[in-house]
Design a protein around this motif. Structure first.
Motif, PDB file in Angstrom:
ATOM      1  N   LEU A   2      54.336   0.168  44.238  1.00 25.37           N
ATOM      2  CA  LEU A   2      55.602   0.639  43.692  1.00 25.37           C
ATOM      3  C   LEU A   2      56.634   0.845  44.794  1.00 25.37           C
ATOM      4  CD1 LEU A   2      57.380   1.668  41.443  1.00 25.37           C
ATOM      5  CD2 LEU A   2      56.283   3.896  41.643  1.00 25.37           C
ATOM      6  N   THR A   3      56.230   1.530  45.854  1.00 28.53           N
ATOM      7  CA  THR A   3      57.166   1.742  46.964  1.00 28.53           C
ATOM      8  C   THR A   3      57.608   0.412  47.556  1.00 28.53           C
ATOM      9  OG1 THR A   3      55.992   3.798  47.437  1.00 28.53           O
ATOM     10  CG2 THR A   3      57.509   2.992  49.115  1.00 28.53           C
ATOM     11  N   ALA A   4      56.660  -0.498  47.728  1.00 29.57           N
ATOM     12  CA  ALA A   4      56.999  -1.809  48.281  1.00 29.57           C
ATOM     13  C   ALA A   4      57.939  -2.570  47.354  1.00 29.57           C
ATOM     14  CB  ALA A   4      55.718  -2.611  48.520  1.00 29.57           C
ATOM     15  N   VAL A  54      62.534   7.557  49.612  1.00 38.43           N
ATOM     16  CA  VAL A  54      62.270   8.793  50.367  1.00 38.43           C
ATOM     17  C   VAL A  54      61.365   9.718  49.562  1.00 38.43           C
ATOM     18  CG1 VAL A  54      63.353  10.873  51.303  1.00 38.43           C
ATOM     19  CG2 VAL A  54      64.378   8.638  51.719  1.00 38.43           C
ATOM     20  N   TRP A  55      61.612   9.780  48.260  1.00 39.80           N
ATOM     21  CA  TRP A  55      60.740  10.597  47.407  1.00 39.80           C
ATOM     22  C   TRP A  55      59.300  10.087  47.433  1.00 39.80           C
ATOM     23  CZ3 TRP A  55      60.505  15.008  44.755  1.00 39.80           C
ATOM     24  CH2 TRP A  55      59.535  15.137  43.756  1.00 39.80           C
ATOM     25  N   ARG A  56      59.155   8.777  47.363  1.00 42.96           N
ATOM     26  CA  ARG A  56      57.812   8.205  47.413  1.00 42.96           C
ATOM     27  C   ARG A  56      57.129   8.491  48.743  1.00 42.96           C
ATOM     28  NH1 ARG A  56      55.069   6.837  43.303  1.00 42.96           N
ATOM     29  NH2 ARG A  56      54.002   5.229  44.516  1.00 42.96           N
ATOM     30  N   LEU A  57      57.870   8.435  49.825  1.00 43.78           N
ATOM     31  CA  LEU A  57      57.271   8.634  51.147  1.00 43.78           C
ATOM     32  C   LEU A  57      56.903  10.093  51.401  1.00 43.78           C
ATOM     33  CD1 LEU A  57      59.538   6.318  53.344  1.00 43.78           C
ATOM     34  CD2 LEU A  57      57.246   5.835  52.481  1.00 43.78           C
ATOM     35  N   SER A 105      53.130   0.120  52.220  1.00 46.81           N
ATOM     36  CA  SER A 105      54.212   1.010  51.815  1.00 46.81           C
ATOM     37  C   SER A 105      55.189   1.249  52.956  1.00 46.81           C
ATOM     38  CB  SER A 105      53.623   2.341  51.323  1.00 46.81           C
ATOM     39  OG  SER A 105      54.633   3.259  51.021  1.00 46.81           O
ATOM     40  N   LEU A 106      54.674   1.519  54.154  1.00 46.70           N
ATOM     41  CA  LEU A 106      55.541   1.803  55.298  1.00 46.70           C
ATOM     42  C   LEU A 106      56.307   0.565  55.745  1.00 46.70           C
ATOM     43  CD1 LEU A 106      53.049   3.999  57.365  1.00 46.70           C
ATOM     44  CD2 LEU A 106      54.964   4.792  55.987  1.00 46.70           C
ATOM     45  N   SER A 161      65.401   6.118  58.794  1.00 44.55           N
ATOM     46  CA  SER A 161      64.516   7.184  58.312  1.00 44.55           C
ATOM     47  C   SER A 161      63.120   6.648  58.015  1.00 44.55           C
ATOM     48  CB  SER A 161      65.107   7.826  57.057  1.00 44.55           C
ATOM     49  OG  SER A 161      66.361   8.402  57.330  1.00 44.55           O
ATOM     50  N   ALA A 162      63.079   5.496  57.323  1.00 48.59           N
ATOM     51  CA  ALA A 162      61.777   4.904  57.035  1.00 48.59           C
ATOM     52  C   ALA A 162      61.065   4.489  58.311  1.00 48.59           C
ATOM     53  CB  ALA A 162      61.953   3.698  56.110  1.00 48.59           C
ATOM     54  N   GLY A 163      61.841   3.988  59.291  1.00 46.14           N
ATOM     55  CA  GLY A 163      61.225   3.626  60.561  1.00 46.14           C
ATOM     56  C   GLY A 163      60.665   4.824  61.305  1.00 46.14           C
ATOM     57  N   GLY A 164      61.451   5.916  61.382  1.00 43.57           N
ATOM     58  CA  GLY A 164      60.939   7.118  62.029  1.00 43.57           C
ATOM     59  C   GLY A 164      59.743   7.691  61.300  1.00 43.57           C
TER      60      GLY A 164
END
Length: 881
Positions: free
Chosen positions: A533-535, A568-571, A591-592, A624-627
């Motif tokens: 889902l995130t992907a 962001v919610w998923r992560l 996902s990441l 943000s996703a990278g960090g």
């Protein structure tokens, strides 16, 4: 005795109205004479104009008028008299005209006796029917026939008075024909209802036909008599069923049809006569809706008939008041008029109010008859959208049935049956289709409003089904995802239709494509795994940007704004940090990786088009996703190496929240939209980070050992240990965020506060690192005391920190940095003279004093050297902080 009482009742019933009529007729001549005197007195008071002789006029046999609401209220000033007029014009002061309610009470204050007389005569006819039922006098057919004769006699008397003396406002018999005829109409209603419900002499169909004929007769009489007769007939006809009553168990459903006929009669006569304020139409609708609602309250079995009657009343209110078979109310809409404070035609208000009341009653009716109520709501929406398409003024009334449908789903449980969810969603889809057809019209249509209805009604209905009825559990996750994909397919078709009609205007196709993309992501959420889902959402963000450029659908770019917070919610929340750290590695990497790649691609493609807001959102989401990804991978690597302790987990958690806080600050400063929301999110993320850091400090190795409940051991070697990711890494994030804020956005409170917080956390890390170097992991707790080498190390560290800060101040010509270095050196000096001199011994004491002296001398030389580098040895001027 019973016969005597019956005759006495008949005498009272017929005698009192006759006496009233006789008295009023007898006063006719007195009224004429009084009116003549009043007119002559007015002429004498005004006097002749310009010496003109007083002219005598023959007023003729006239009587003083009974004042109407308009007659007893102030009137506008009279225009000046013409030159050939012998009388001057008397101007009255101009005042604000009272509202209809004030005029009604003013009229009743003058003519209240007519109201009482009408009520008395109507009740007399009703009680005449009931009296025979209660006492057992006369056969049932004779009782009904006597009531009918009494009603017909009242109508005949009223019509005879109207033909003989008139019913105008300037005659003594004003309103009298209307009162008598209206009471007769009510009596006929009571006779028919009594024949059906009290004696069962006729069937429901016959009773309904009879009442319809009486209502039509009242309309015809109202045409000649005026609104008072119509009002008396409407009120009496609505009240009669409740006064007459009926046997227990009788079928009351046809009464809703009767109330409908009564309402249609009032609307029809007012549509032809168009009385001022259209108060007869308002009265007819109020009585119709109110009587039907009151009936269904006591008899729930009539709900279906009640809903159908209310729907018919609303449809009639759209057409009859304006006298059109197809409604064509002119602009503005009710919403526009309220916002701009513009007046509205009363016919528009009547139509809007009728649709609102019918929608509200349908919502209330869903508790007993869900599907008929939903059908009524769909009918009302279709009527406003399609049948009333030329009516620009009432098109905002279409919102009311939509709100009613969603409210019905939200307020009441799902009806029995496996297909309930599907059918309700189909109703929402049908409303969207009707809105699409309306949006294709070029005239009398708010294109954007109906376009929004097209793309939002069905999805909003589906969302209500998800939240209120738990649709994924009722029909299954896979089946529910197919429902969402079916709605997305419909919106894709709508996008194609709009694209073919709108040409270069891509707003509406983009809007439909945006919502369709959102529904596809929602469908994936029902069937895909946590990583998939995130992907999928992150990948769709990049795909949406590409399609927006490829097919010229600019609104698709805004899917990035929807996808970023969802990702962001998923992560961080669902599945969250714990799943990404502890879960299987391949799904976590999927996902990441897709989160970073999707927003990075969107960022690169958006930069080519120069959309500043979207670029900022995509860039900060990618960073943000990278960090987040780097932090999680570091976390998993440390755990694989056996580094798993409380302060480490809390510090890395704080690092994630600090990265998200930094992203929100950047979005706020770079125009990412909704600055108040960005500030609130930044504050929330900062709070989460502060809580995690507080836990890392007070649950860390300085306050916990092997005997404590929260055991937290430093893992690793001196300097290179778990203290770095726990404390130094979040301190570095704080410093970097503060430096970025000051460099890009200038000196300000956020950047300064972040730098101060980062410095404090870095100093805490230095203390722990020095203590671990000298005492090891087993003696980190503060109550083990401080050794001489450790105390000396703190002095050296302070000297080094003060020197670095002082040097930065000299190099950057900044007073702020110099003062910070001077403050640290002053603190070091106090520590040496107040602590080290008395705590250290031997060479340690000498070394501390020597190091302090050497540092101070070196910094003094540095300062003078830098000052000598300026012109004429001037002290360097303060530069920017």
């Amino acid at each position: 005795m019973e016969v005597t009482l019956g005759l006495l009742a008949l005498l009272i019933v017929f005698g009192i109205p006759g006496t009233i009529i006789g008295i009023l007729i007898h006063l006719r001549r007195l009224g004429r004479r009084l009116k003549d005197v009043e007119r002559r007195l007015a002429i004498l008071t005004a006097g002749p104009a310009d010496g003109a002789p007083v002219a005598r006029t023959d007023t003729g046999p006239a009587s003083p008028p009974l004042r109407t609401p308009d007659a007893i209220l102030p009137t506008p000033p009279v225009e000046p008299a013409a030159k050939d007029s012998p009388w001057p014009a008397v101007a009255r002061p101009e005042r604000e005209r009272p509202g209809p309610v004030d005029r009604l009470f003013a009229w009743m204050a003058v003519n209240w006796f007519y109201v009482v007389a009408a009520a008395s005569l109507a009740l007399a006819g009703i009680f005449l029917v009931q009296y025979g039922a209660e006492r057992g006098l006369l056969p049932p057919s004779v009782r009904v026939l006597s009531a009918a004769i009494f009603g017909a006699a009242l109508i005949g008397a009223g019509e005879w008075i109207r033909r003989r003396w008139g019913d105008g406002e300037d005659v003594a018999t004003a309103y009298l024909p209307s009162v008598l005829s209206g009471a007769g109409v009510v009596t006929l209603f009571a006779a028919i209802l009594g024949a059906r419900h009290l004696y069962e002499l006729i069937g429901q169909g016959t009773a309904l036909i009879g009442m319809a004929f009486v209502a039509l007769g009242a309309v015809v009489l109202g045409w000649f008599h005026g609104p008072v007769l119509v009002a008396v007939g409407l009120i009496g006809g609505a009240v009669a069923p409740f006064v007459v009553g009926g046997d227990r168990g009788s079928d009351l459903r046809p009464l809703n049809g009767y109330f409908l006929v009564l309402t249609l009669a009032g609307l029809a006569v007012d549509a032809v006569r168009r009385w001022q304020g259209r108060w007869v139409s308002i009265l007819a609708l109020t009585l119709g809706f109110g009587a039907s609602a009151l009936l269904v309250t006591g008899a729930p079995e009539t709900t279906l008939a009640h809903l159908l009657a209310c729907a018919a009343m609303a449809l009639a209110a759209l057409a009859l008041p304006i006298g059109r078979s197809v409604p064509d109310h002119e602009a503005p809409t009710v919403t526009e008029a309220v916002i701009r404070r513009r007046p509205l035609p009363v016919t528009t208000l009547i139509a809007f109010g009728a649709v609102a009341v019918a929608s509200a009653l349908a919502v209330l009716g869903t508790s007993d008859s869900f599907w008929p109520a939903v059908a009524v709501l769909a009918l009302l929406f279709g009527a406003v959208a399609l049948w009333a398409a030329p009516a620009e003024g009432v098109q905002d009334a279409a919102v009311l049935p939509v709100v009613g449908l969603i409210a019905s789903v939200a307020l009441w449980p799902a009806p029995p049956g496996d297909a309930a969810v599907t059918l309700v969603l189909m109703v929402g889809a049908a409303m969207s289709a009707a809105a699409l057809l309306r949006s294709l019209r070029t005239a009398a249509t708010l294109r954007l409003g109906w376009s929004l209805g097209t793309v939002l009604i069905a999805p909003a209905t589906g969302l209500a089904l998800h939240l209120s009825w738990q649709a994924p559990f009722l029909v299954g996750a896979y089946a529910w995802s197919l429902h969402a994909l079916a709605v997305a397919t419909g919106l894709t078709l709508a996008a194609g239709v709009w694209a073919a009609r709108d040409g270069e205007d891509r707003l509406r196709p983009s809007l439909a494509a945006l919502v369709a993309f959102t529904l596809i992501a929602y469908a994936l959420a029902q069937i895909a795994g946590e990583a998939a889902l995130t992907a999928a959402v992150a990948t769709m963000a990049a795909l949406a940007v590409w399609m927006a450029r490829r097919f010229r659908l600019p609104l698709l770019d805004w899917f990035v704004i929807l996808a970023a917070p969802f990702t962001v919610w998923r992560l961080t929340a669902d599945p969250g940090i714990a799943w990404h750290v502890d879960g299987p590695l391949p799904p976590a990497l999927l996902s990441l990786g897709t989160s970073v790649a999707g927003f990075a691609l969107a960022w690169m493609w958006l930069r080519r088009r120069g959309a500043a807001t979207l670029v900022a959102v995509a860039e900060t989401a990618a960073l943000s996703a990278g960090g987040y990804a780097l932090t999680v991978l570091l976390w998993r690597g440390l755990r694989a190496a056996g580094w798993e302790t409380g302060h480490l987990n809390l510090g890395l958690t704080a690092t994630i929240w600090l990265s998200l806080m930094w992203a929100q600050l950047e979005l706020r400063h770079r125009g990412g939209g909704l600055p108040w929301l960005r500030s609130a999110l930044a504050a929330l993320f900062a709070l989460f980070a502060a809580l995690a850091l507080a836990g890392a400090v007070f649950l860390g190795p300085l306050f916990n050992d092997s005997t404590s409940f929260f055991r937290s051991f430093v893992q690793g070697w001196p300097i290179m240990n778990s203290l770095i990711p726990a404390y130094l890494l979040p301190a570095a994030i704080l410093h970097a965020a503060g430096w970025q804020q000051r460099r890009v956005h200038g000196p300000g409170q956020p950047g300064r506060n972040l730098t101060i917080a980062g410095t404090a956390l870095g100093a805490f890390w230095a203390v722990l690192a020095i203590r671990h170097f000298w005492r090891g992991a087993g003696e980190m707790v503060w109550w083990y005391g401080i050794s001489d080498p450790e105390l000396t190390s703190y002095t050296v560290a302070l000297l080094m920190l003060g020197g670095v800060l002082f040097y930065q101040g000299v190099a950057k010509r900044s007073d702020t940095w110099r003062r910070a270095g001077t403050a640290v050196l002053a603190l070091t000096m106090l520590k040496v003279f107040l602590i080290d001199v008395w705590s250290l011994g031997g060479l340690m004491r000498v070394g501390a004093l020597f190091a302090l002296a050497a540092a101070l001398l070196g910094l003094a030389w540095l300062y003078r050297w830098a000052s000598g580098a300026g012109a004429s040895g001037a002290v360097p001027s303060a530069g920017p902080d």
